[in-house]
Scaffold this motif. Structure first.
Motif, PDB file in Angstrom:
ATOM      1  N   LYS A 237      11.045  10.374  -0.327  1.00  0.00           N
ATOM      2  CA  LYS A 237      12.004  10.055   0.805  1.00  0.00           C
ATOM      3  C   LYS A 237      12.038  11.023   1.912  1.00  0.00           C
ATOM      4  O   LYS A 237      11.820  12.113   1.794  1.00  0.00           O
ATOM      5  CB  LYS A 237      13.684  10.103   0.014  1.00  0.00           C
ATOM      6  N   GLY A 238      12.028  10.153   2.968  1.00  0.00           N
ATOM      7  CA  GLY A 238      11.795  11.146   4.357  1.00  0.00           C
ATOM      8  C   GLY A 238      10.346  11.295   4.841  1.00  0.00           C
ATOM      9  O   GLY A 238      10.170  11.778   6.015  1.00  0.00           O
ATOM     10  N   GLN A 239       9.485  10.857   3.960  1.00  0.00           N
ATOM     11  CA  GLN A 239       8.027  10.652   4.306  1.00  0.00           C
ATOM     12  C   GLN A 239       7.688   9.723   5.429  1.00  0.00           C
ATOM     13  O   GLN A 239       8.226   8.932   5.417  1.00  0.00           O
ATOM     14  CB  GLN A 239       7.200  10.674   2.922  1.00  0.00           C
ATOM     15  N   GLU A 240       6.838  10.313   6.455  1.00  0.00           N
ATOM     16  CA  GLU A 240       6.495   9.450   7.607  1.00  0.00           C
ATOM     17  C   GLU A 240       5.492   8.437   6.981  1.00  0.00           C
ATOM     18  O   GLU A 240       4.444   8.928   6.516  1.00  0.00           O
ATOM     19  CB  GLU A 240       6.045  10.414   8.590  1.00  0.00           C
ATOM     20  N   LEU A 241       5.695   7.166   7.366  1.00  0.00           N
ATOM     21  CA  LEU A 241       4.678   6.250   6.951  1.00  0.00           C
ATOM     22  C   LEU A 241       4.210   5.682   8.428  1.00  0.00           C
ATOM     23  O   LEU A 241       4.982   5.599   9.452  1.00  0.00           O
ATOM     24  CB  LEU A 241       5.180   5.091   6.374  1.00  0.00           C
TER      25      LEU A 241
ATOM     26  N   CYS B   6       4.208  -0.096  -1.735  1.00  0.00           N
ATOM     27  CA  CYS B   6       3.035   0.687  -1.319  1.00  0.00           C
ATOM     28  C   CYS B   6       2.132   0.796  -2.419  1.00  0.00           C
ATOM     29  O   CYS B   6       2.477   0.668  -3.666  1.00  0.00           O
ATOM     30  CB  CYS B   6       3.625   1.981  -0.820  1.00  0.00           C
ATOM     31  N   PHE B   7       0.923   1.241  -2.353  1.00  0.00           N
ATOM     32  CA  PHE B   7      -0.070   1.469  -3.170  1.00  0.00           C
ATOM     33  C   PHE B   7       0.219   2.817  -4.032  1.00  0.00           C
ATOM     34  O   PHE B   7      -0.331   3.069  -5.209  1.00  0.00           O
ATOM     35  CB  PHE B   7      -1.497   1.711  -2.750  1.00  0.00           C
ATOM     36  N   GLY B   8       0.746   3.722  -3.383  1.00  0.00           N
ATOM     37  CA  GLY B   8       1.309   4.831  -3.714  1.00  0.00           C
ATOM     38  C   GLY B   8       2.444   5.363  -4.006  1.00  0.00           C
ATOM     39  O   GLY B   8       3.403   4.661  -3.365  1.00  0.00           O
ATOM     40  N   PRO B   9       2.913   6.515  -4.619  1.00  0.00           N
ATOM     41  CA  PRO B   9       4.334   7.048  -4.456  1.00  0.00           C
ATOM     42  C   PRO B   9       4.619   7.497  -2.968  1.00  0.00           C
ATOM     43  O   PRO B   9       3.750   8.025  -2.175  1.00  0.00           O
ATOM     44  CB  PRO B   9       4.368   8.093  -5.360  1.00  0.00           C
TER      45      PRO B   9
ATOM     46  N   MET C 157       0.480   0.423   2.693  1.00  0.00           N
ATOM     47  CA  MET C 157       1.250  -0.638   2.466  1.00  0.00           C
ATOM     48  C   MET C 157       0.565  -1.763   1.605  1.00  0.00           C
ATOM     49  O   MET C 157      -0.554  -2.275   1.933  1.00  0.00           O
ATOM     50  CB  MET C 157       1.840  -1.370   3.612  1.00  0.00           C
ATOM     51  N   LYS C 158       1.060  -2.343   0.387  1.00  0.00           N
ATOM     52  CA  LYS C 158       0.339  -3.350  -0.366  1.00  0.00           C
ATOM     53  C   LYS C 158       1.008  -4.579   0.093  1.00  0.00           C
ATOM     54  O   LYS C 158       0.188  -5.619   0.190  1.00  0.00           O
ATOM     55  CB  LYS C 158       0.815  -2.880  -1.812  1.00  0.00           C
ATOM     56  N   ARG C 159       2.340  -4.841   0.181  1.00  0.00           N
ATOM     57  CA  ARG C 159       2.741  -6.261   0.557  1.00  0.00           C
ATOM     58  C   ARG C 159       4.315  -5.942   0.947  1.00  0.00           C
ATOM     59  O   ARG C 159       5.022  -4.857   0.639  1.00  0.00           O
ATOM     60  CB  ARG C 159       2.441  -7.032  -0.310  1.00  0.00           C
ATOM     61  N   ILE C 160       4.739  -7.117   1.619  1.00  0.00           N
ATOM     62  CA  ILE C 160       6.165  -6.828   1.972  1.00  0.00           C
ATOM     63  C   ILE C 160       6.799  -8.004   0.931  1.00  0.00           C
ATOM     64  O   ILE C 160       6.377  -9.121   1.010  1.00  0.00           O
ATOM     65  CB  ILE C 160       6.339  -7.428   3.388  1.00  0.00           C
TER      66      ILE C 160
END
Length: 119
Positions: A18-22, A12-15, A1-4
């Motif tokens: 959708k549905g990807q777990e973070l 985020c820093f990268g792509p 995560m880059k920032r809120i």
């Protein structure tokens, strides 16, 4: 995560697909030394042969928040002494962009501590 962002969105820093777990890692500065010690103790207790050297890799970003890095090296030393009858020499180093195991798979992560024991 880059920032809120102000609207609550996460940048985020990268792509992200959708549905990807973070996973959001967090830490308190006061927890870092004890976490390092606990990991060293657990690794040393799990050793199946005599340990002659311990390599301890600590996230440089986390370590940079501590007022004195000697706190970490003292925790590594005391953790090895608790777990092993003959504590080995150790090398504690600090890296950016740590690699480690998450759910049994190698991952690039942050805020990590890795311990390698050499016998």
């Amino acid at each position: 995560m880059k920032r809120i962002l102000p609207d609550g969105a996460v940048e985020c820093f990268g792509p992200i697909i959708k549905g990807q777990e973070l996973r959001l890692n967090s830490r308190k500065v006061a927890d870092i030394p004890a976490s390092v010690r606990e990991l060293v103790v657990n690794a040393a207790k799990a050793a199946t042969s005599p340990v002659k050297l311990a390599l301890v890799d600590v996230c440089a970003g986390s370590a940079s928040t501590l007022p004195d890095l000697a706190v970490l090296t003292k925790e590594v030393e005391s953790g090895l002494a608790v777990a092993l009858a003959t504590p080995p020499q150790f090398l504690c180093f600090f890296t950016f962009g740590e690699q480690g195991m998450v759910d049994g798979k190698p991952q690039h992560c942050n805020l990590m501590v890795n311990v390698a024991l050499v016998g």
